[in-house]
Scaffold this motif. Structure first.
Motif, mmCIF file in Angstrom:
data_model
loop_
_atom_site.group_PDB
_atom_site.id
_atom_site.type_symbol
_atom_site.label_atom_id
_atom_site.label_comp_id
_atom_site.label_asym_id
_atom_site.label_seq_id
_atom_site.Cartn_x
_atom_site.Cartn_y
_atom_site.Cartn_z
ATOM 1 N N TRP A 18 -2.363 -9.457 18.504
ATOM 2 C CA TRP A 18 -2.252 -8.864 17.171
ATOM 3 C C TRP A 18 -0.790 -8.951 16.762
ATOM 4 C CZ3 TRP A 18 -2.315 -2.985 15.727
ATOM 5 C CH2 TRP A 18 -2.296 -2.849 14.333
ATOM 6 N N MET A 19 -0.516 -9.772 15.759
ATOM 7 C CA MET A 19 0.848 -10.000 15.331
ATOM 8 C C MET A 19 0.925 -9.984 13.820
ATOM 9 S SD MET A 19 3.310 -12.271 14.117
ATOM 10 C CE MET A 19 2.829 -13.967 14.298
ATOM 11 N N ARG A 20 2.012 -9.403 13.312
ATOM 12 C CA ARG A 20 2.278 -9.402 11.885
ATOM 13 C C ARG A 20 3.657 -10.002 11.658
ATOM 14 N NH1 ARG A 20 -1.634 -6.299 9.513
ATOM 15 N NH2 ARG A 20 -0.608 -6.230 7.503
ATOM 16 N N ALA A 21 3.814 -10.764 10.583
ATOM 17 C CA ALA A 21 5.102 -11.340 10.216
ATOM 18 C C ALA A 21 5.398 -10.972 8.767
ATOM 19 C CB ALA A 21 5.083 -12.858 10.375
ATOM 20 N N ALA A 22 6.604 -10.440 8.521
ATOM 21 C CA ALA A 22 7.021 -10.036 7.177
ATOM 22 C C ALA A 22 7.520 -11.272 6.427
ATOM 23 C CB ALA A 22 8.113 -8.986 7.259
ATOM 24 N N LEU A 23 6.825 -11.622 5.364
ATOM 25 C CA LEU A 23 7.225 -12.756 4.537
ATOM 26 C C LEU A 23 8.057 -12.243 3.361
ATOM 27 C CD1 LEU A 23 3.859 -14.728 4.635
ATOM 28 C CD2 LEU A 23 5.809 -14.858 6.197
ATOM 29 N N ALA A 24 8.447 -13.108 2.472
ATOM 30 C CA ALA A 24 9.292 -12.716 1.349
ATOM 31 C C ALA A 24 8.640 -11.608 0.536
ATOM 32 C CB ALA A 24 9.582 -13.933 0.464
ATOM 33 N N GLY A 25 9.455 -10.685 0.070
ATOM 34 C CA GLY A 25 8.974 -9.574 -0.736
ATOM 35 C C GLY A 25 10.132 -8.724 -1.201
ATOM 36 N N SER A 26 9.816 -7.550 -1.712
ATOM 37 C CA SER A 26 10.829 -6.630 -2.234
ATOM 38 C C SER A 26 10.311 -5.205 -2.065
ATOM 39 C CB SER A 26 11.089 -6.924 -3.707
ATOM 40 O OG SER A 26 9.973 -6.530 -4.490
ATOM 41 N N ASP A 27 11.044 -4.247 -2.633
ATOM 42 C CA ASP A 27 10.550 -2.870 -2.575
ATOM 43 C C ASP A 27 9.355 -2.674 -3.503
ATOM 44 O OD1 ASP A 27 12.085 -3.142 -4.879
ATOM 45 O OD2 ASP A 27 12.952 -1.127 -4.730
ATOM 46 N N LYS A 28 9.093 -3.635 -4.399
ATOM 47 C CA LYS A 28 7.948 -3.541 -5.306
ATOM 48 C C LYS A 28 6.672 -4.117 -4.704
ATOM 49 C CE LYS A 28 10.817 -3.488 -9.345
ATOM 50 N NZ LYS A 28 11.380 -4.214 -10.442
ATOM 51 N N PHE A 29 6.810 -5.126 -3.825
ATOM 52 C CA PHE A 29 5.645 -5.714 -3.161
ATOM 53 C C PHE A 29 6.115 -6.433 -1.902
ATOM 54 C CE2 PHE A 29 7.312 -8.961 -5.895
ATOM 55 C CZ PHE A 29 7.256 -10.102 -5.125
ATOM 56 N N THR A 30 5.244 -6.523 -0.911
ATOM 57 C CA THR A 30 5.537 -7.279 0.308
ATOM 58 C C THR A 30 4.317 -8.095 0.700
ATOM 59 O OG1 THR A 30 4.956 -5.355 1.682
ATOM 60 C CG2 THR A 30 7.293 -5.730 1.260
ATOM 61 N N PHE A 31 4.587 -9.180 1.420
ATOM 62 C CA PHE A 31 3.553 -10.053 1.967
ATOM 63 C C PHE A 31 3.664 -9.992 3.488
ATOM 64 C CE2 PHE A 31 4.126 -11.693 -2.238
ATOM 65 C CZ PHE A 31 2.913 -12.234 -2.601
ATOM 66 N N ASN A 49 0.440 2.522 -0.384
ATOM 67 C CA ASN A 49 0.466 1.194 -0.986
ATOM 68 C C ASN A 49 -0.926 0.707 -1.349
ATOM 69 O OD1 ASN A 49 1.976 1.426 1.764
ATOM 70 N ND2 ASN A 49 3.422 0.490 0.364
ATOM 71 N N GLU A 50 -1.061 0.112 -2.523
ATOM 72 C CA GLU A 50 -2.248 -0.670 -2.802
ATOM 73 C C GLU A 50 -2.174 -1.887 -1.896
ATOM 74 O OE1 GLU A 50 -3.474 -1.444 -6.886
ATOM 75 O OE2 GLU A 50 -1.921 -0.040 -7.522
ATOM 76 N N VAL A 96 -6.912 -14.961 10.927
ATOM 77 C CA VAL A 96 -5.596 -14.951 10.291
ATOM 78 C C VAL A 96 -5.781 -14.448 8.867
ATOM 79 C CG1 VAL A 96 -3.645 -16.356 9.525
ATOM 80 C CG2 VAL A 96 -4.793 -16.884 11.692
ATOM 81 N N GLY A 97 -4.889 -13.561 8.450
ATOM 82 C CA GLY A 97 -4.970 -13.022 7.103
ATOM 83 C C GLY A 97 -3.612 -12.857 6.469
ATOM 84 N N LEU A 98 -3.622 -12.531 5.195
ATOM 85 C CA LEU A 98 -2.410 -12.251 4.444
ATOM 86 C C LEU A 98 -2.634 -10.944 3.705
ATOM 87 C CD1 LEU A 98 0.382 -13.310 3.426
ATOM 88 C CD2 LEU A 98 -0.871 -14.202 1.445
ATOM 89 N N ASP A 99 -1.744 -9.981 3.941
ATOM 90 C CA ASP A 99 -1.792 -8.707 3.230
ATOM 91 C C ASP A 99 -0.670 -8.665 2.208
ATOM 92 O OD1 ASP A 99 -3.939 -7.467 4.520
ATOM 93 O OD2 ASP A 99 -2.674 -6.607 6.085
ATOM 94 N N VAL A 100 -0.992 -8.170 1.020
ATOM 95 C CA VAL A 100 -0.001 -7.942 -0.020
ATOM 96 C C VAL A 100 -0.013 -6.445 -0.302
ATOM 97 C CG1 VAL A 100 0.726 -8.467 -2.370
ATOM 98 C CG2 VAL A 100 -0.495 -10.203 -1.018
ATOM 99 N N GLY A 104 6.154 -2.271 -1.971
ATOM 100 C CA GLY A 104 6.424 -2.919 -0.688
ATOM 101 C C GLY A 104 6.621 -1.912 0.427
ATOM 102 N N ARG A 105 6.488 -2.391 1.656
ATOM 103 C CA ARG A 105 6.687 -1.520 2.813
ATOM 104 C C ARG A 105 7.292 -2.326 3.953
ATOM 105 N NH1 ARG A 105 0.798 -0.530 5.681
ATOM 106 N NH2 ARG A 105 0.872 -2.445 6.895
ATOM 107 N N SER A 106 7.732 -1.623 4.964
ATOM 108 C CA SER A 106 8.275 -2.268 6.158
ATOM 109 C C SER A 106 7.344 -1.970 7.325
ATOM 110 C CB SER A 106 9.677 -1.727 6.458
ATOM 111 O OG SER A 106 9.592 -0.382 6.889
#
Length: 115
Positions: A18-31, A49-50, A96-100, A104-106
């Motif tokens: 189980w692994m997560r990787a933080a992709l480009a984002g901001s305090d308004k949204f994260t991937f 977060n939605e 494999v998935g992508l969460d938005v 945004g969150r850390s």
């Protein structure tokens, strides 16, 4: 522009497979890109977060208090703020998935979490 090379992305690996990787984002949204081994489930949880979850590979089943839905490749689901849910790999292969997330969150959401 803020470039994040996948190999250099901040990672969170709480369980084997189980692994997560933080992709480009901001305090308004994260991937967050993630993978789950077969039969792995996150714990039931909620957050401010939605969330949109997109299944990129395999099969992901999303459980809420009211409903359960299984996502196949490229299917997605939207979760409201504070909607309790868990995400499970109900397939026989790695998922494999992508969460938005908005806002945004850390990874502090997981690392500072009290069980």
């Amino acid at each position: 522009m803020d470039h994040v090379a996948f190999d250099d992305a901040e990672r969170y690996e709480p369980d084997a497979g189980w692994m997560r990787a933080a992709l480009a984002g901001s305090d308004k949204f994260t991937f967050e890109w993630f993978e789950k081994p077969p039969e792995h489930s996150s714990p039931m949880h909620d957050h401010e977060n939605e969330q949109v979850c997109v299944c990129l590979e395999g099969e992901l089943t999303i459980h809420t208090e009211e409903r359960t839905v299984t996502l196949k490749q490229y299917d997605s689901v939207w979760l409201e703020s504070w909607e309790s849910h868990r995400v499970e790999n109900t397939g026989d292969e790695r998922a494999v998935g992508l969460d938005v997330f908005a806002p945004g969150r850390s990874f502090d959401f997981w690392t500072d979490r009290e069980e």
